[in-house]
Design a protein around this motif. Sequence first.
Motif, PDB file in Angstrom:
ATOM      1  N   ALA A  63       0.832  -1.202   0.000  1.00 22.51           N
ATOM      2  CA  ALA A  63       0.000   0.000   0.000  1.00 22.51           C
ATOM      3  C   ALA A  63       0.870   1.256   0.000  1.00 22.51           C
ATOM      4  O   ALA A  63       0.554   2.246  -0.680  1.00 22.51           O
ATOM      5  N   ALA A  64       1.982   1.221   0.757  1.00 19.10           N
ATOM      6  CA  ALA A  64       2.877   2.374   0.811  1.00 19.10           C
ATOM      7  C   ALA A  64       3.493   2.651  -0.561  1.00 19.10           C
ATOM      8  O   ALA A  64       3.564   3.806  -1.005  1.00 19.10           O
ATOM      9  N   PHE A  65       3.931   1.602  -1.238  1.00 19.52           N
ATOM     10  CA  PHE A  65       4.508   1.793  -2.572  1.00 19.52           C
ATOM     11  C   PHE A  65       3.456   2.287  -3.559  1.00 19.52           C
ATOM     12  O   PHE A  65       3.774   3.057  -4.482  1.00 19.52           O
ATOM     13  N   ASP A  66       2.227   1.862  -3.380  1.00 17.61           N
ATOM     14  CA  ASP A  66       1.140   2.369  -4.207  1.00 17.61           C
ATOM     15  C   ASP A  66       0.942   3.861  -3.946  1.00 17.61           C
ATOM     16  O   ASP A  66       0.733   4.649  -4.884  1.00 17.61           O
ATOM     17  N   ASN A  67       1.019   4.259  -2.672  1.00 14.70           N
ATOM     18  CA  ASN A  67       0.926   5.679  -2.318  1.00 14.70           C
ATOM     19  C   ASN A  67       2.041   6.487  -2.991  1.00 14.70           C
ATOM     20  O   ASN A  67       1.807   7.575  -3.515  1.00 14.70           O
ATOM     21  N   ARG A  68       3.246   5.924  -2.982  1.00 14.19           N
ATOM     22  CA  ARG A  68       4.378   6.623  -3.603  1.00 14.19           C
ATOM     23  C   ARG A  68       4.174   6.757  -5.116  1.00 14.19           C
ATOM     24  O   ARG A  68       4.466   7.820  -5.692  1.00 14.19           O
ATOM     25  N   SER A  69       3.658   5.699  -5.736  1.00 14.93           N
ATOM     26  CA  SER A  69       3.390   5.762  -7.175  1.00 14.93           C
ATOM     27  C   SER A  69       2.380   6.851  -7.490  1.00 14.93           C
ATOM     28  O   SER A  69       2.514   7.576  -8.483  1.00 14.93           O
ATOM     29  N   ASP A  70       1.358   6.991  -6.643  1.00 12.24           N
ATOM     30  CA  ASP A  70       0.345   8.021  -6.874  1.00 12.24           C
ATOM     31  C   ASP A  70       0.912   9.415  -6.680  1.00 12.24           C
ATOM     32  O   ASP A  70       0.496  10.358  -7.366  1.00 12.24           O
ATOM     33  N   ALA A  71       1.841   9.564  -5.738  1.00 16.85           N
ATOM     34  CA  ALA A  71       2.501  10.862  -5.573  1.00 16.85           C
ATOM     35  C   ALA A  71       3.291  11.213  -6.835  1.00 16.85           C
ATOM     36  O   ALA A  71       3.265  12.358  -7.303  1.00 16.85           O
ATOM     37  N   LEU A  72       3.962  10.217  -7.400  1.00 12.99           N
ATOM     38  CA  LEU A  72       4.725  10.448  -8.635  1.00 12.99           C
ATOM     39  C   LEU A  72       3.804  10.777  -9.806  1.00 12.99           C
ATOM     40  O   LEU A  72       4.117  11.646 -10.636  1.00 12.99           O
ATOM     41  N   VAL A  73       2.657  10.073  -9.868  1.00  9.93           N
ATOM     42  CA  VAL A  73       1.687  10.361 -10.935  1.00  9.93           C
ATOM     43  C   VAL A  73       1.193  11.804 -10.830  1.00  9.93           C
ATOM     44  O   VAL A  73       1.075  12.514 -11.841  1.00  9.93           O
ATOM     45  N   SER A  74       0.916  12.253  -9.607  1.00 11.44           N
ATOM     46  CA  SER A  74       0.433  13.621  -9.425  1.00 11.44           C
ATOM     47  C   SER A  74       1.507  14.646  -9.789  1.00 11.44           C
ATOM     48  O   SER A  74       1.206  15.710 -10.342  1.00 11.44           O
TER      49      SER A  74
END
Length: 302
Positions: A151-162
């Motif tokens: 879940a944390a890595f998914d959060n990081r991916s979403d930060a990068l997408v934004s």
Amino acid sequence: MELYTNLRQGEKGAWLSIGTYLLLSSTKLTIGYIGTSDALKADGLNNTTDIIASIAVLIGLRISQKPPDSNHQYGHLRAETVASLVASFIMLIVGLEVLVNSLKSLWEPAGTTPSLLTAYVAIGSAAVMYVVYRYNLALSKKIRSAAIKAAAFDNRSDALVSIGTAIGILGAIYGFPIIDTLTAIVVAFIIIKTAVEIFWEAVQSLTDAFDIDEVETLSVLIRNVEGVIELLDFKGRAHGNMYFIDVTVSVNPYLNVFESHRITEVIEHTVMRENRFCHVFVHIEPHIEENPPINENKSPTI
């Protein structure tokens, strides 16, 4: 039990992700529509899929807390690993979607110039997701949770997408729409790479792979236990954040049952001091020398 307490703590990270994604997806879709930004709307749709991934993690954590039953005598701890596997598939789909859409935009003309407000929303979303990422990453290390780590890595991916969304919006505003596409392609590969890493880690756990360094460390500890003559066999497997260790050791064949049992207890306590999430099963074998000395007074009986 501390293990199940940690799993309940892990639910906080899943709920935090779900709440954050609900807020951000609704905000991005609304502002993206008002500010005519296709990139921000796409980012908002991406967050709606993240809600599903976070719910999968939450369900996995809930199932992991169920006690052992007749069909699952080791418990349900691997449900957490299955949840991280599901999360990796969702991340992979999102990454491929971002990549395909980015490649399509290489030969599609740009649409209406978006509002500067949409860039501010994207930057703010990236900051929020980074904070959530740091929280969940710290939580996953504290409770040794593969699902919360995913879940944390998914959060990081979403930060990068934004961040990519913000760069693309600013590029479109200042007349360089190609920046949007190039950034999105880079972000897509980062998401795909992260998904593959989470998938591989989950598959390794589900197929009973075990960390070689952990084997070496625990083997040395067991060999140094007083009364252990030889470590004959060592097997380990992970169920969520719990390790199940099976070892076979040889001891003096003339020890009585009480003395042999004392050695198994020392082994168990020694391993648990190294890793409190280890459950150890010890099998005792009599040590047989190749050229045993002659002993006229005592002989083993079977």
